[in-house]
Design a protein around this motif. Sequence first.
Motif, PDB file in Angstrom:
ATOM      1  N   LEU A  24      22.111  10.042  27.341  1.00  0.00           N
ATOM      2  CA  LEU A  24      22.099  10.517  28.775  1.00  0.00           C
ATOM      3  C   LEU A  24      22.473   9.558  29.767  1.00  0.00           C
ATOM      4  N   LYS A  25      23.385   9.670  30.769  1.00  0.00           N
ATOM      5  CA  LYS A  25      24.098   8.745  31.369  1.00  0.00           C
ATOM      6  C   LYS A  25      23.605   8.793  32.821  1.00  0.00           C
ATOM      7  N   ASN A  26      23.221  10.023  33.347  1.00  0.00           N
ATOM      8  CA  ASN A  26      23.073  10.144  34.744  1.00  0.00           C
ATOM      9  C   ASN A  26      21.810  10.366  35.195  1.00  0.00           C
ATOM     10  N   PRO A  27      21.224   9.696  36.348  1.00  0.00           N
ATOM     11  CA  PRO A  27      19.875   9.867  36.599  1.00  0.00           C
ATOM     12  C   PRO A  27      19.341  11.427  37.177  1.00  0.00           C
ATOM     13  N   GLY A  28      20.343  12.069  37.479  1.00  0.00           N
ATOM     14  CA  GLY A  28      19.959  13.616  37.654  1.00  0.00           C
ATOM     15  C   GLY A  28      19.704  14.600  36.352  1.00  0.00           C
ATOM     16  N   THR A  29      19.924  13.862  35.431  1.00  0.00           N
ATOM     17  CA  THR A  29      19.813  14.575  34.151  1.00  0.00           C
ATOM     18  C   THR A  29      18.298  14.334  33.603  1.00  0.00           C
ATOM     19  N   LEU A  30      17.212  15.195  34.038  1.00  0.00           N
ATOM     20  CA  LEU A  30      15.877  14.763  33.586  1.00  0.00           C
ATOM     21  C   LEU A  30      15.694  15.081  32.118  1.00  0.00           C
ATOM     22  N   ALA A  38      18.268  22.729  30.096  1.00  0.00           N
ATOM     23  CA  ALA A  38      18.436  21.470  30.585  1.00  0.00           C
ATOM     24  C   ALA A  38      17.644  21.510  31.949  1.00  0.00           C
ATOM     25  N   ILE A  39      17.072  20.238  32.382  1.00  0.00           N
ATOM     26  CA  ILE A  39      16.490  19.933  33.521  1.00  0.00           C
ATOM     27  C   ILE A  39      17.348  19.209  34.348  1.00  0.00           C
ATOM     28  N   LEU A  40      17.581  19.526  35.629  1.00  0.00           N
ATOM     29  CA  LEU A  40      18.707  18.716  36.261  1.00  0.00           C
ATOM     30  C   LEU A  40      17.974  18.416  37.854  1.00  0.00           C
ATOM     31  N   ASP A  41      18.082  17.234  38.265  1.00  0.00           N
ATOM     32  CA  ASP A  41      17.666  16.972  39.994  1.00  0.00           C
ATOM     33  C   ASP A  41      18.773  16.512  40.738  1.00  0.00           C
ATOM     34  N   TYR A  42      18.970  17.316  41.732  1.00  0.00           N
ATOM     35  CA  TYR A  42      20.442  17.190  42.671  1.00  0.00           C
ATOM     36  C   TYR A  42      19.755  16.646  43.998  1.00  0.00           C
ATOM     37  N   SER A  43      18.670  16.867  44.327  1.00  0.00           N
ATOM     38  CA  SER A  43      17.987  16.510  45.582  1.00  0.00           C
ATOM     39  C   SER A  43      18.868  17.083  46.769  1.00  0.00           C
ATOM     40  N   ASP A  44      19.533  16.413  47.628  1.00  0.00           N
ATOM     41  CA  ASP A  44      19.985  16.882  48.565  1.00  0.00           C
ATOM     42  C   ASP A  44      21.745  16.955  48.476  1.00  0.00           C
ATOM     43  N   ASN A  86      36.711  17.905  44.942  1.00  0.00           N
ATOM     44  CA  ASN A  86      36.297  16.623  45.441  1.00  0.00           C
ATOM     45  C   ASN A  86      34.944  16.348  45.126  1.00  0.00           C
ATOM     46  N   GLY A  87      34.570  16.645  43.844  1.00  0.00           N
ATOM     47  CA  GLY A  87      33.094  16.380  43.330  1.00  0.00           C
ATOM     48  C   GLY A  87      33.294  15.427  42.382  1.00  0.00           C
ATOM     49  N   ARG A  88      31.942  15.451  41.670  1.00  0.00           N
ATOM     50  CA  ARG A  88      32.048  14.485  40.615  1.00  0.00           C
ATOM     51  C   ARG A  88      31.065  15.287  39.287  1.00  0.00           C
ATOM     52  N   PRO A  89      31.802  15.425  38.244  1.00  0.00           N
ATOM     53  CA  PRO A  89      31.074  15.916  37.010  1.00  0.00           C
ATOM     54  C   PRO A  89      30.004  15.017  36.599  1.00  0.00           C
ATOM     55  N   LYS A  90      28.703  16.033  36.246  1.00  0.00           N
ATOM     56  CA  LYS A  90      27.700  15.036  35.745  1.00  0.00           C
ATOM     57  C   LYS A  90      27.395  15.611  34.411  1.00  0.00           C
ATOM     58  N   GLN A  91      27.210  16.923  34.173  1.00  0.00           N
ATOM     59  CA  GLN A  91      26.686  17.531  33.078  1.00  0.00           C
ATOM     60  C   GLN A  91      27.593  18.667  32.269  1.00  0.00           C
ATOM     61  N   LEU A  92      27.608  18.647  31.165  1.00  0.00           N
ATOM     62  CA  LEU A  92      28.577  19.818  30.474  1.00  0.00           C
ATOM     63  C   LEU A  92      27.728  20.427  29.394  1.00  0.00           C
ATOM     64  N   VAL A 123      29.738  11.805  31.734  1.00  0.00           N
ATOM     65  CA  VAL A 123      29.400  13.184  31.850  1.00  0.00           C
ATOM     66  C   VAL A 123      28.211  13.072  30.747  1.00  0.00           C
ATOM     67  N   ASP A 124      27.072  13.918  30.991  1.00  0.00           N
ATOM     68  CA  ASP A 124      26.199  14.092  30.032  1.00  0.00           C
ATOM     69  C   ASP A 124      26.348  15.631  29.348  1.00  0.00           C
ATOM     70  N   LEU A 125      26.382  15.528  28.145  1.00  0.00           N
ATOM     71  CA  LEU A 125      26.386  16.877  27.230  1.00  0.00           C
ATOM     72  C   LEU A 125      24.985  17.293  27.102  1.00  0.00           C
ATOM     73  N   VAL A 126      24.491  18.372  27.788  1.00  0.00           N
ATOM     74  CA  VAL A 126      23.221  18.749  27.639  1.00  0.00           C
ATOM     75  C   VAL A 126      22.696  19.858  27.231  1.00  0.00           C
ATOM     76  N   GLY A 127      23.838  20.617  26.620  1.00  0.00           N
ATOM     77  CA  GLY A 127      23.218  22.015  25.819  1.00  0.00           C
ATOM     78  C   GLY A 127      24.699  22.807  25.344  1.00  0.00           C
ATOM     79  N   GLY A 128      24.016  24.218  24.859  1.00  0.00           N
ATOM     80  CA  GLY A 128      25.048  25.076  24.644  1.00  0.00           C
ATOM     81  C   GLY A 128      24.572  25.931  23.559  1.00  0.00           C
ATOM     82  N   ASP A 129      25.441  26.590  22.800  1.00  0.00           N
ATOM     83  CA  ASP A 129      24.878  27.344  21.931  1.00  0.00           C
ATOM     84  C   ASP A 129      26.046  27.529  20.651  1.00  0.00           C
ATOM     85  N   THR A 130      25.708  27.981  19.526  1.00  0.00           N
ATOM     86  CA  THR A 130      26.452  28.152  18.383  1.00  0.00           C
ATOM     87  C   THR A 130      26.481  29.683  17.858  1.00  0.00           C
ATOM     88  N   SER A 131      27.294  30.120  17.375  1.00  0.00           N
ATOM     89  CA  SER A 131      27.295  31.573  16.574  1.00  0.00           C
ATOM     90  C   SER A 131      28.457  31.607  15.713  1.00  0.00           C
TER      91      SER A 131
END
Length: 348
Positions: A24-30, A38-44, A86-92, A123-131
């Motif tokens: 994990l790279k981003n402080p918003g990825t708890l 996944a648990i994310l914190d984006y505050s304001d 005009n944003g910044r990607p953080k989790q995938l 960017v943090d890879l934080v989840g997904g699914d396989t089938s």
Amino acid sequence: MSRTEISTLGEFGLIRRLTERITLKNPGTLKGVGDDAAILDYSDRRVLVTTDLLLEGIHFDLTYVPLKHLGYKTAVVNFSDIYAMNGRPKQLTVSVGVSGRFCVEDMDELYSGLLLACDVYGVDLVGGDTSASRTGLTLSATCIGEGEADKITCRDGARETDLICVSGDLGAAYMGLQLLEREKAVFRGEKDFTPDFSEREYLLERQLKPEARKDIVERLDAAGIVPTAMMDISDGLSSELIHITGQSRTGCRIYEERIPIDYQTAVMAEQFNLNLVTAALNGGEDYELLFTVPLTCHEQMEAMQGVKVIGYITKPELGNCLVGRNGEEIPLRAQGWNALAEQTPDEC
């Protein structure tokens, strides 16, 4: 290379194998992978969410698309959508439907591309699914990003006299696709075949390994410029311009001579007997940024590296037109790639 059947690992064993390299790279990825969510914190900050579905045979052809490149591209096209706001990607998150013809090593290659893209863009890879899948390879990716409330840019903010700008160059990804399809056609008819990609590496890279324009967003921010409207060029310049003017209730004029085109793109268009400007307008998959800024930003935009001013926003009754080299006005049409009704660009 050895081949390990996916069935030997099972679903959970495969998930453990593919995700054990994630850091994990981003402080918003708890909390990332390993739980029900996944648990994310984006505050304001404002949260941005985008998703893409990629289907084998529709969006990619594994005859010439390496799995590592496919993984990289799957991530990057989602990041591009966040930058286009005009944003910044953080989790995938990435979900994969996989048929029996793929093995564990294939999935390793796919995920190596995904993880490389995440490392490059922070960017943090934080989840997904396989089938299991009966229809080949299916990929579904969702990217979560953040943006400041007063800087998030949508498609509906363009105003009369705004400048129309694009990053990079256009048409190269489409020409790369034409080159790959040509070599595939030749390959089908020959036993001993070596594809001829000499001096066309740039075109292949634009098609197989596109990059999101994080650098342009950062330059705009450093210059204190917030675009009035913005989107990425995935379906072709004409289509994207019509999206912006339609949602902004405006028209536009862009100039043929100002559309940025790479030399390799021009050479390939001549070889394929394709209209160069048409390819640049309608080819798609460039993942460059198309955006508008106030007229007062003209000097800054002319001086900004990697950006070209190609026209301006007009009143809606003037329509959307390409101004040719002789001053003629040609109405723009949304001729870009359409997954539900695929067509080859043939006119402006």
